[in-house]
Design an enzyme around this catalytic site. Structure first.
Site, PDB file in Angstrom:
ATOM      1  N   HIS A  18      -7.941   2.172   0.748  1.00 48.30           N
ATOM      2  CA  HIS A  18      -8.290   1.116  -0.196  1.00 48.30           C
ATOM      3  C   HIS A  18      -8.869  -0.061   0.567  1.00 48.30           C
ATOM      4  O   HIS A  18      -9.080   0.031   1.787  1.00 48.30           O
ATOM      5  CB  HIS A  18      -7.086   0.732  -1.074  1.00 48.30           C
ATOM      6  CG  HIS A  18      -5.902   0.173  -0.326  1.00 48.30           C
ATOM      7  ND1 HIS A  18      -5.954  -0.995   0.401  1.00 48.30           N
ATOM      8  CD2 HIS A  18      -4.630   0.631  -0.193  1.00 48.30           C
ATOM      9  CE1 HIS A  18      -4.773  -1.237   0.937  1.00 48.30           C
ATOM     10  NE2 HIS A  18      -3.943  -0.253   0.597  1.00 48.30           N
ATOM     11  N   HIS A  21      -7.549  -1.023   4.165  1.00 39.35           N
ATOM     12  CA  HIS A  21      -7.917  -0.139   5.283  1.00 39.35           C
ATOM     13  C   HIS A  21      -9.391  -0.289   5.623  1.00 39.35           C
ATOM     14  O   HIS A  21      -9.778  -0.322   6.788  1.00 39.35           O
ATOM     15  CB  HIS A  21      -7.617   1.324   4.933  1.00 39.35           C
ATOM     16  CG  HIS A  21      -6.247   1.537   4.358  1.00 39.35           C
ATOM     17  ND1 HIS A  21      -6.038   1.999   3.089  1.00 39.35           N
ATOM     18  CD2 HIS A  21      -5.018   1.292   4.881  1.00 39.35           C
ATOM     19  CE1 HIS A  21      -4.743   2.062   2.852  1.00 39.35           C
ATOM     20  NE2 HIS A  21      -4.099   1.631   3.916  1.00 39.35           N
ATOM     21  N   CYS A 126      14.763   1.199   6.275  1.00 40.73           N
ATOM     22  CA  CYS A 126      13.742   1.210   5.216  1.00 40.73           C
ATOM     23  C   CYS A 126      12.861   2.418   5.471  1.00 40.73           C
ATOM     24  O   CYS A 126      12.217   2.502   6.522  1.00 40.73           O
ATOM     25  CB  CYS A 126      12.896  -0.058   5.227  1.00 40.73           C
ATOM     26  SG  CYS A 126      11.428   0.110   4.168  1.00 40.73           S
ATOM     27  N   CYS A 129       9.044   1.551   5.944  1.00 40.01           N
ATOM     28  CA  CYS A 129       8.704   1.039   7.281  1.00 40.01           C
ATOM     29  C   CYS A 129       9.030   2.061   8.354  1.00 40.01           C
ATOM     30  O   CYS A 129       8.543   1.955   9.472  1.00 40.01           O
ATOM     31  CB  CYS A 129       9.509  -0.212   7.632  1.00 40.01           C
ATOM     32  SG  CYS A 129       9.196  -1.632   6.618  1.00 40.01           S
ATOM     33  N   CYS A 144      14.382  -4.521   1.893  1.00 44.81           N
ATOM     34  CA  CYS A 144      13.465  -4.605   3.035  1.00 44.81           C
ATOM     35  C   CYS A 144      12.614  -5.878   2.935  1.00 44.81           C
ATOM     36  O   CYS A 144      12.072  -6.176   1.867  1.00 44.81           O
ATOM     37  CB  CYS A 144      12.564  -3.365   3.022  1.00 44.81           C
ATOM     38  SG  CYS A 144      11.096  -3.565   4.015  1.00 44.81           S
ATOM     39  N   HIS A 147       8.836  -4.575   2.046  1.00 41.72           N
ATOM     40  CA  HIS A 147       8.567  -3.867   0.787  1.00 41.72           C
ATOM     41  C   HIS A 147       9.399  -4.341  -0.400  1.00 41.72           C
ATOM     42  O   HIS A 147       9.128  -3.939  -1.525  1.00 41.72           O
ATOM     43  CB  HIS A 147       8.787  -2.354   0.974  1.00 41.72           C
ATOM     44  CG  HIS A 147       7.829  -1.754   1.942  1.00 41.72           C
ATOM     45  ND1 HIS A 147       8.097  -1.651   3.291  1.00 41.72           N
ATOM     46  CD2 HIS A 147       6.584  -1.268   1.761  1.00 41.72           C
ATOM     47  CE1 HIS A 147       7.063  -1.115   3.899  1.00 41.72           C
ATOM     48  NE2 HIS A 147       6.130  -0.872   3.001  1.00 41.72           N
ATOM     49  N   LYS A 300      -0.047  -8.887  -2.123  1.00 42.20           N
ATOM     50  CA  LYS A 300      -0.742  -8.037  -1.153  1.00 42.20           C
ATOM     51  C   LYS A 300      -1.212  -6.757  -1.843  1.00 42.20           C
ATOM     52  O   LYS A 300      -0.447  -6.116  -2.549  1.00 42.20           O
ATOM     53  CB  LYS A 300       0.202  -7.676  -0.002  1.00 42.20           C
ATOM     54  CG  LYS A 300      -0.451  -6.768   1.014  1.00 42.20           C
ATOM     55  CD  LYS A 300       0.507  -6.293   2.085  1.00 42.20           C
ATOM     56  CE  LYS A 300      -0.218  -5.349   3.031  1.00 42.20           C
ATOM     57  NZ  LYS A 300       0.498  -4.155   3.351  1.00 42.20           N
ATOM     58  N   LYS A 303      -0.394   0.206  -2.092  1.00 46.29           N
ATOM     59  CA  LYS A 303      -0.061   1.288  -3.009  1.00 46.29           C
ATOM     60  C   LYS A 303       1.301   1.038  -3.639  1.00 46.29           C
ATOM     61  O   LYS A 303       1.477   1.235  -4.840  1.00 46.29           O
ATOM     62  CB  LYS A 303      -0.058   2.622  -2.259  1.00 46.29           C
ATOM     63  CG  LYS A 303       0.055   3.800  -3.210  1.00 46.29           C
ATOM     64  CD  LYS A 303      -0.085   5.103  -2.506  1.00 46.29           C
ATOM     65  CE  LYS A 303       1.272   5.610  -2.063  1.00 46.29           C
ATOM     66  NZ  LYS A 303       1.271   7.058  -1.789  1.00 46.29           N
TER      67      LYS A 303
HETATM   68  N1  MSP Z   1       0.294   3.847  10.390  1.00 47.09           N
HETATM   69  C1  MSP Z   1       0.602   2.463  10.495  1.00 47.09           C
HETATM   70  C2  MSP Z   1      -0.140   1.828  11.635  1.00 47.09           C
HETATM   71  C3  MSP Z   1       0.082   2.469  12.983  1.00 47.09           C
HETATM   72  S1  MSP Z   1      -0.900   1.718  14.199  1.00 47.09           S
HETATM   73  C4  MSP Z   1      -0.365   2.341  15.606  1.00 47.09           C
HETATM   74  C5  MSP Z   1       0.224   1.749   9.207  1.00 47.09           C
HETATM   75  N2  MSP Z   1      -0.669   2.372   8.421  1.00 47.09           N
HETATM   76  S2  MSP Z   1      -1.211   1.817   7.014  1.00 47.09           S
HETATM   77  O1  MSP Z   1      -1.973   2.899   6.432  1.00 47.09           O
HETATM   78  O2  MSP Z   1      -0.162   1.284   6.236  1.00 47.09           O
HETATM   79  O3  MSP Z   1      -2.225   0.692   7.365  1.00 47.09           O
HETATM   80  C6  MSP Z   1      -1.820  -0.635   7.545  1.00 47.09           C
HETATM   81  C7  MSP Z   1      -3.027  -1.447   7.891  1.00 47.09           C
HETATM   82  O4  MSP Z   1      -4.026  -1.344   6.863  1.00 47.09           O
HETATM   83  C8  MSP Z   1      -2.760  -2.944   7.982  1.00 47.09           C
HETATM   84  O5  MSP Z   1      -2.227  -3.313   9.212  1.00 47.09           O
HETATM   85  C9  MSP Z   1      -4.149  -3.483   7.776  1.00 47.09           C
HETATM   86  O6  MSP Z   1      -4.913  -3.266   8.917  1.00 47.09           O
HETATM   87  C10 MSP Z   1      -4.651  -2.593   6.658  1.00 47.09           C
HETATM   88  N3  MSP Z   1      -4.230  -3.098   5.334  1.00 47.09           N
HETATM   89  C11 MSP Z   1      -3.538  -2.403   4.378  1.00 47.09           C
HETATM   90  N4  MSP Z   1      -3.382  -3.214   3.281  1.00 47.09           N
HETATM   91  C12 MSP Z   1      -3.946  -4.418   3.517  1.00 47.09           C
HETATM   92  C13 MSP Z   1      -4.260  -5.542   2.717  1.00 47.09           C
HETATM   93  N5  MSP Z   1      -3.846  -5.681   1.478  1.00 47.09           N
HETATM   94  N6  MSP Z   1      -5.044  -6.507   3.255  1.00 47.09           N
HETATM   95  C14 MSP Z   1      -5.620  -6.373   4.498  1.00 47.09           C
HETATM   96  N7  MSP Z   1      -5.361  -5.324   5.251  1.00 47.09           N
HETATM   97  C15 MSP Z   1      -4.300  -4.455   4.934  1.00 47.09           C
HETATM   98  O7  MSP Z   1       0.710   0.665   8.982  1.00 47.09           O
END
Ligand code: MSP
Length: 642
Positions: A18, A21, A126, A129, A144, A147, A300, A303
């Protein structure tokens, strides 16, 4: 040699990509494109985090093996990266053999340092996390802190990492390297967490099956964060005989290593990861850059909250560059920003359609109309040279500091300077008075075109498609620019300039929001073209009376997204025509414009308004967006077209 390495987080495969990412990935793409443009050896890594309980559960819920789920989501990432033209050099998946080998090598080094021990592990866990929390980190309901969901008391025999031992060395590192965490305010947050004392960290799991087996501990898998963080070096070949990239981009005194992440995972990157590396005796990242969150309705985007923004509809309508631009311009890097379609459309129309699109098409049209191509020389003494020098210095400083909105503002100042210059110099008047051969006309238009070309070079990390289109418009190859293109005077001289559709046709916000209705009106759009081999005699063609016409009045047909009522001058005769162009053109763009019309079409009523003819337009793209045919301003209305 100085090298630059940038990474995104590796994304979980239990969620489809989304806006969040996409954002971190686009940021990393912009930064690495900028570094490449500056001529630095650069490497860009992204990938997926495929182990752990959450993925195991998500796959079970779908009745498929975890790897099959991962394959599906990875394919979505690849598709998305193609759409957004993400130029990553590598894509790591934690289920790959090369990753497992690297994790084992890292664990062997930590074990050799004596930093693992086995003990009973209890705490508030959690599962989102995949982390334990202490009682004081939770609210009274034991929820948590990330979350706001319930945690559970868990107890198992685990391998522990001596994290507590590294509190001192970490604080010392933060002290000596304030650039380790960006923005600065976040460094203070991290340091204060470490100063509060660090508990040893449980790094094996016996309840989870889906993971890398923990060496020497049968029945245990590696804790998903130790597994995941290692990706940044395993992808470079750490732990394998093929470790050239590791030596060039990580274990090298002049290597700059930057992790771009969201602030949600800062602790893992700025505390755990450097502690693992310190223990293993490996270099630490240079900087962990933690940006803010995209919010929707002040929450934020995620999902679990259920308010995700997926860009598909906006990208289909306005193209990937418009979305890349919006992300980079709207968020002050480091802070949170809100997403809304309204904000997107406002920026699209004001910045892209108006400022950028109009400047490019105006300067291009002046060159084409005056010389049929680019000017015959590139002049070097004019105010645009200075405006470029200032903009470039500001842009470079801002890009180096990851202040993307500021870098874009600098480019916009150059575009404004070009616009102001064109208005002040009135090249159309010079052409009238001195003719198209005038040296002054060549100088003025070459300065303007060169200003636009250089803006396109500086924009190339942000909007790569668009900048290539601008190069093409000014008779250059549609290729990504290199360091040498960022200097005054590289505009090709006397080069033919193709006529291309508008970069960013103006968007009608109301029309976008009523898209559904617009779809049902598609009957009003022009009929499909005849098949190519369906040839006709010249007499057949001559029955169609084509004429040039000047638009006198343009107004939207009430309650319609697509239809525009026009009154045109057909060479003395005034005609009312209804055209399906309201989604692409604003009335003010039409009045005064010359068009081609079919003058002998039987009258028809469209949404109750009578139409006496049809305006010709090219039908562009899969959606068949109409682009009006241009007729030079000096062709008298009513002229025959044959
Ligand atoms: N798998 C772990 C990261 C491991 S790194 C060694 C993880 N994955 S995640 O799919 O949850 O991705 C988190 C990352 O996605 C955040 O740190 C950020 O880079 C991005 N984002 C996800 N949602 C976001 C927002 N709402 N706003 C901006 N970026 C965020 O955590």
């Amino acid at each position: 040699m100085k090298t630059f390495y940038a990474t995104t987080p590796i994304y979980y495969v239990n969620d489809l990509p989304h806006i969040g990412h996409i954002y971190t990935t686009v940021v990393t793409d912009v930064v690495t494109r900028f570094r490449r443009l500056s001529g630095e050896p650069t490497r860009f890594l992204t990938g997926t985090d495929e182990h752990g309980q959450n993925i195991e559960k998500a796959a079970a819920a779908q009745g498929i093996p975890p790897l099959a789920l991962a394959d599906r989501v990875v394919e979505r990432y690849h598709q998305l990266y193609r759409t957004f033209e993400i130029r990553n050099d590598d894509f790591i998946r934690t289920t790959e053999a090369r990753h497992r080998r690297g994790v084992e090598a890292l664990i062997a080094r930590i074990a050799a340092a004596g930093d693992f021990y086995t003990a009973k592990h209890e705490g508030w866990y959690c599962s989102s996390c995949e982390a334990f929390y202490t009682e004081k980190e939770l609210d009274p309901e034991k929820r948590c802190p990330v979350h706001a969901t319930a945690t559970a008391w868990e107890s198992e025999e685990n391998v522990f990492f001596r994290l507590s031992k590294y509190a001192g060395p970490l604080l010392e590192h933060y002290e000596r390297h304030p650039e380790f965490v960006r923005p600065e305010s976040r460094l203070a947050e991290v340091a204060s967490f470490v100063r509060g004392g660090l508990n040893d960290l449980s790094v094996s799991r016996s309840k989870v099956r889906w993971g890398i087996p923990f060496p020497g501990h049968p029945g245990h898998v590696v804790y998903v964060w130790l597994d995941a963080l290692a990706n940044y070096i395993t992808a470079l070949g750490f732990g394998s005989p093929e470790d050239r990239f590791y030596r060039e981009f990580w274990d090298h005194p002049e290597a700059e290593r930057v992790h771009f992440i969201g602030k949600d995972i800062l602790r893992f990157h700025a505390v755990y990861w450097p502690a693992f590396l310190l223990s293993a005796g490996l270099p630490l990242p240079t900087t962990v850059w933690a940006h803010g969150w995209w919010l929707r309705d002040a929450k934020k985007v995620s999902k679990s909250v259920g308010n995700v923004v997926r860009p598909d509809a906006l990208v289909a309508e306005f193209g990937p560059d418009a979305f890349r631009y919006f992300l980079m311009r709207e968020m002050a890097f480091g802070q949170d920003a809100s997403f809304s379609d309204e904000a997107f459309l406002t920026r699209y129309n004001a910045d892209l359609a108006n400022d950028l699109g109009n400047t490019v098409s105006r300067v291009a049209a002046l060159c084409r109309q005056s010389f049929g191509g680019t000017p015959r020389e590139v002049c070097t003494d004019n105010e645009i040279v200075g405006a470029f020098g200032d903009a470039e210095a500001e842009w470079r400083a801002a890009m180096t500091a990851c202040q993307f909105a500021r870098a874009l503002e600098a480019v916009w100042r150059l575009l404004t300077a070009v616009n102001g210059y064109v208005v002040a110099k009135e090249p159309w008047k010079i052409r009238k008075q001195e003719g198209a051969d005038s040296a002054r006309l060549h100088r003025v238009l070459s300065a303007s075109a060169e200003g636009v070309r250089l803006a396109a070079v500086m924009l190339s990390p942000f909007v790569p498609f668009t900048s290539r289109r601008i190069f093409e418009t000014f008779g250059m190859m549609a290729a990504d620019p290199t360091a040498s293109d960022l200097a005054w005077g590289r505009l090709p001289v006397s080069a033919p300039m193709p006529e291309l559709p508008a970069l960013f046709p103006r968007a009608d916000a109301a029309a976008y929001f009523q898209k559904e209705t617009a779809m049902t009106e598609s009957a009003a759009s022009p009929a499909p073209a005849a098949p190519e081999d369906d040839r006709i005699a010249i007499e057949d063609f001559q029955r169609v009376r084509l004429r040039t016409a000047k638009v006198l009045v343009a107004e939207r047909v009430p309650k319609s997204n697509k239809l525009m009522r026009l009154e045109v001058d057909l060479g003395g005769e005034r005609r009312q025509i209804v055209a399906g162009i309201a989604a692409q053109y604003a009335p003010e763009q039409l009045v005064g414009r010359n068009v081609v019309v079919v003058a002998n079409l039987k009258p028809a009523k469209l949404m109750g308004v009578e139409s006496n003819g049809m305006v010709l337009a090219a039908s562009v793209g899969e959606a068949g967006a109409p682009v009006l045919l241009d007729v030079p301003a000096d062709v008298p209305p009513g002229s025959k077209v044959k």
